[in-house]
Design a protein around this motif. Structure first.
Motif, PDB file in Angstrom:
ATOM      1  N   GLY A  93       0.823  -1.312   0.110  1.00  0.00           N
ATOM      2  CA  GLY A  93       0.079   0.004  -0.223  1.00  0.00           C
ATOM      3  C   GLY A  93       0.733   1.182   0.131  1.00  0.00           C
ATOM      4  O   GLY A  93       0.186   2.226  -0.259  1.00  0.00           O
ATOM      5  N   ALA A  94       2.213   1.178  -0.002  1.00  0.00           N
ATOM      6  CA  ALA A  94       3.100   2.448   0.125  1.00  0.00           C
ATOM      7  C   ALA A  94       2.950   3.130  -1.228  1.00  0.00           C
ATOM      8  O   ALA A  94       2.931   2.288  -2.248  1.00  0.00           O
ATOM      9  CB  ALA A  94       4.336   2.167   0.698  1.00  0.00           C
ATOM     10  N   PRO A  95       3.196   4.087  -1.454  1.00  0.00           N
ATOM     11  CA  PRO A  95       3.516   4.789  -2.550  1.00  0.00           C
ATOM     12  C   PRO A  95       4.484   4.468  -3.295  1.00  0.00           C
ATOM     13  O   PRO A  95       5.664   4.204  -2.764  1.00  0.00           O
ATOM     14  CB  PRO A  95       3.413   6.351  -2.460  1.00  0.00           C
ATOM     15  N   ILE A  96       4.721   4.476  -4.649  1.00  0.00           N
ATOM     16  CA  ILE A  96       5.855   3.993  -5.382  1.00  0.00           C
ATOM     17  C   ILE A  96       6.932   5.158  -5.444  1.00  0.00           C
ATOM     18  O   ILE A  96       8.102   4.953  -5.852  1.00  0.00           O
ATOM     19  CB  ILE A  96       5.592   3.335  -6.781  1.00  0.00           C
ATOM     20  N   LEU A  97       6.537   6.335  -5.031  1.00  0.00           N
ATOM     21  CA  LEU A  97       7.488   7.406  -5.148  1.00  0.00           C
ATOM     22  C   LEU A  97       7.134   8.454  -4.174  1.00  0.00           C
ATOM     23  O   LEU A  97       6.178   8.793  -3.941  1.00  0.00           O
ATOM     24  CB  LEU A  97       7.379   7.882  -6.507  1.00  0.00           C
ATOM     25  N   THR A  98       8.333   9.087  -3.557  1.00  0.00           N
ATOM     26  CA  THR A  98       8.162  10.222  -2.730  1.00  0.00           C
ATOM     27  C   THR A  98       9.144  11.178  -2.972  1.00  0.00           C
ATOM     28  O   THR A  98      10.334  11.199  -3.009  1.00  0.00           O
ATOM     29  CB  THR A  98       8.490   9.703  -1.308  1.00  0.00           C
ATOM     30  N   PRO A  99       8.736  12.611  -3.271  1.00  0.00           N
ATOM     31  CA  PRO A  99       9.470  13.631  -3.716  1.00  0.00           C
ATOM     32  C   PRO A  99      10.462  13.970  -2.578  1.00  0.00           C
ATOM     33  O   PRO A  99       9.974  13.938  -1.407  1.00  0.00           O
ATOM     34  CB  PRO A  99       8.464  14.705  -4.117  1.00  0.00           C
ATOM     35  N   THR A 100      11.743  14.286  -2.688  1.00  0.00           N
ATOM     36  CA  THR A 100      12.603  14.863  -1.681  1.00  0.00           C
ATOM     37  C   THR A 100      12.994  16.291  -2.150  1.00  0.00           C
ATOM     38  O   THR A 100      12.708  16.741  -3.324  1.00  0.00           O
ATOM     39  CB  THR A 100      13.934  14.164  -1.820  1.00  0.00           C
ATOM     40  N   HIS A 101      13.400  17.079  -1.310  1.00  0.00           N
ATOM     41  CA  HIS A 101      13.636  18.545  -1.436  1.00  0.00           C
ATOM     42  C   HIS A 101      15.166  18.976  -1.150  1.00  0.00           C
ATOM     43  O   HIS A 101      15.717  18.337  -0.379  1.00  0.00           O
ATOM     44  CB  HIS A 101      12.735  19.526  -0.589  1.00  0.00           C
TER      45      HIS A 101
END
Length: 127
Positions: free
Chosen positions: A119-127
Motif C-alpha cells: 500500500g505504500a506509494p511508489i515514489l516520494t518527492p525529496t527537497h
C-alpha cells in the motif's frame, strides 16, 4: 481513466518535469511469505527530453530498459546511461537524483519492479 489518474498522481508527486511521462501499472501482488510486503510492476514511457524531479522510492527497485536510452543516478553514485536490455538498481535508502530520457528527439520506455511495503506509494518527492 485509471491509467490517466495514476499518471497525474505520479507527475504530481515527482514535481516539475520537462515533458510528459506515462505510467501504467502491470501488476501489484502481496507476498504471502513476507507479510506487509508487495511487488509492483509498472511501465514508464518518457517523452523526448523528459526529466524526473529528485525523489526516493523507499523500496528495492529494478529498472529494465525496453526502448531508447535513459540516464539514472542515485545520490553518491555514478551517472549511468542505459539502453535496451540494461538494468539499474536502487535500494530503499537511495535518493534518485537523476532520472531522464537521454534523447531530446526519441521516446524511451522501461519496466520498473518494486518490492515495497504493501500500500505504500511508489515514489516520494525529496527537497
Amino acid at each position: 481513466m485509471k491509467k490517466f489518474i495514476l499518471s497525474l498522481f505520479v507527475l504530481t508527486l515527482v514535481g516539475t518535469v520537462a515533458h510528459a511521462q506515462t505510467v501504467d501499472t502491470l501488476l501489484t501482488k502481496k507476498l504471502p511469505e513476507e507479510p506487509g510486503k508487495e511487488i509492483q510492476v509498472i511501465t514508464v514511457n518518457y517523452a523526448p527530453g523528459a526529466v524526473d524531479a529528485i525523489h526516493r522510492h523507499d523500496a528495492h527497485v529494478v529498472v529494465y530498459v525496453l526502448e531508447g536510452e535513459v540516464e539514472m543516478q542515485v545520490q553518491g553514485g555514478t551517472l549511468q546511461r542505459l539502453g535496451p536490455g540494461q538494468v539499474f538498481y536502487e535500494s530503499p535508502e537511495d535518493v534518485h537524483t537523476v532520472g531522464r530520457n537521454a534523447s531530446k528527439t526519441k521516446p524511451a520506455k522501461f519496466v520498473v519492479f518494486f518490492m515495497k511495503n504493501a500500500g505504500a506509494p511508489i515514489l516520494t518527492p525529496t527537497h
